[in-house]
Enzyme design. Sequence first.
Site, mmCIF file in Angstrom:
data_model
loop_
_atom_site.group_PDB
_atom_site.id
_atom_site.type_symbol
_atom_site.label_atom_id
_atom_site.label_comp_id
_atom_site.label_asym_id
_atom_site.label_seq_id
_atom_site.Cartn_x
_atom_site.Cartn_y
_atom_site.Cartn_z
ATOM 1 C CG PHE A 215 -1.544 -1.370 1.461
ATOM 2 C CD1 PHE A 215 -1.378 -2.028 2.676
ATOM 3 C CD2 PHE A 215 -2.259 -2.013 0.457
ATOM 4 C CE1 PHE A 215 -1.932 -3.289 2.896
ATOM 5 C CE2 PHE A 215 -2.815 -3.271 0.658
ATOM 6 C CZ PHE A 215 -2.659 -3.908 1.881
ATOM 7 C CG ASP B 205 2.463 4.146 3.825
ATOM 8 O OD1 ASP B 205 2.455 4.178 5.054
ATOM 9 O OD2 ASP B 205 3.427 3.735 3.158
ATOM 10 C CG ASP C 129 1.898 -2.577 3.494
ATOM 11 O OD1 ASP C 129 1.354 -2.297 4.578
ATOM 12 O OD2 ASP C 129 2.155 -1.724 2.638
#
Length: 327
Positions: free
Chosen positions: A226, A228, A302
């Site tokens: 993800f 981010d 992750d």
Amino acid sequence: MSGAEELNPCFAVRQSAEWVLSQTQLVSIDDGGIQQLAASLADAAPHFSPASFDRTLHFWDPAQPERVSQYLLVLDALNFCFWPQEGLEYEHLAGGLRQAVQADPQALHAERLATVDGPGVRRLLRQERPLPLEEERARLLREVGAALLDQYQGQAANLIQAAGQSAVRLVRLVTAVFRGFRDHCIYRGRQLFFYKRAQIFVGDVWGAFHGAGLGRFTDIDQLTMFADYRVPVVLRELGVLRYAPSLAAAVDAKQELAPGSQEEVEIRAATVVAVERLRGELQRRLAAEGRQAPHLCSVTLDWWLWEEGERNIQRHRPHHRTLTIHY
Ligand SMILES: Nc1nc2c(c(CN[C@H]3C=C[C@H](O)[C@@H]3O)cn2[C@@H]2O[C@H](COP(=O)(O)O)[C@@H](O)[C@H]2O)c(=O)[nH]1
């Protein structure tokens, strides 16, 4: 590319990131760093599990899967850009929403979401000060509420079930139904995809339900990490990502990087590719040693990296700062 791949948003993320990496000038991946990190994770990876998802921080009630689903969709509709407010963190979002649902089971009813305003979101999260991008957060929730009412009888659980236990299909549905989840940009004439909140929603459903019931997916390994602003920090500190001096100076000085800029796009793309390569290296090592890691995937990798960032937050250099609704 096959027709199926054209329809696969997770493939689109991998392909976008690989293309950017073929052009990168400001960020590089150190394969020695990948090897080293894979070696250090070889003992932990066999124990990776959806069950590591935190059911005390997040709202969880085994008797209320619909309410859990609604909580997770709202959580990931708002799961972005905490950094402009000193001290505001993900745990305040997850914890504030959990308290709201525990106090009022109807707090996240689609009708309520479809009419919420900025101060309403602040109250929902039990925050005193205005939230960063507060009116945008309200608009994103109104969009979720309205679309759920329009297509899924107001229930996130119905959206999840419509994906037929496919993580890829659920990412496709989420990005089709809710404009706010379409995390893509145009870079050097190409459309690039990251889909961070759409993918983390699927990862959170898988985690919250421990890979069973509404959280059962036959293709969870298709998700990418993800993209981010925390995981790039961890990979940089571990010697996997290397920033050019100009980029390092800007990030360390907490200068804002514009959305869709070369700096921001290269950081996000290199992070996606680095985690894919790390996963491949770990899978090769464990296979060579005849060891099983049933839940080693980009999601659990992750999570480990993100939590490694949380563990070292005081000591790590700053994360990059982009004002965005995407992450
Ligand atoms: N790549 C990735 N990014 C993640 C998470 C999570 C939380 N996931 C939890 C749920 C299950 C797992 O077990 C995790 O404990 C938040 N974020 C992102 O970080 C930023 C917030 O950071 P800070 O300002 O420090 O709170 C913000 O962009 C937020 O969207 C993750 O897991 N992976």
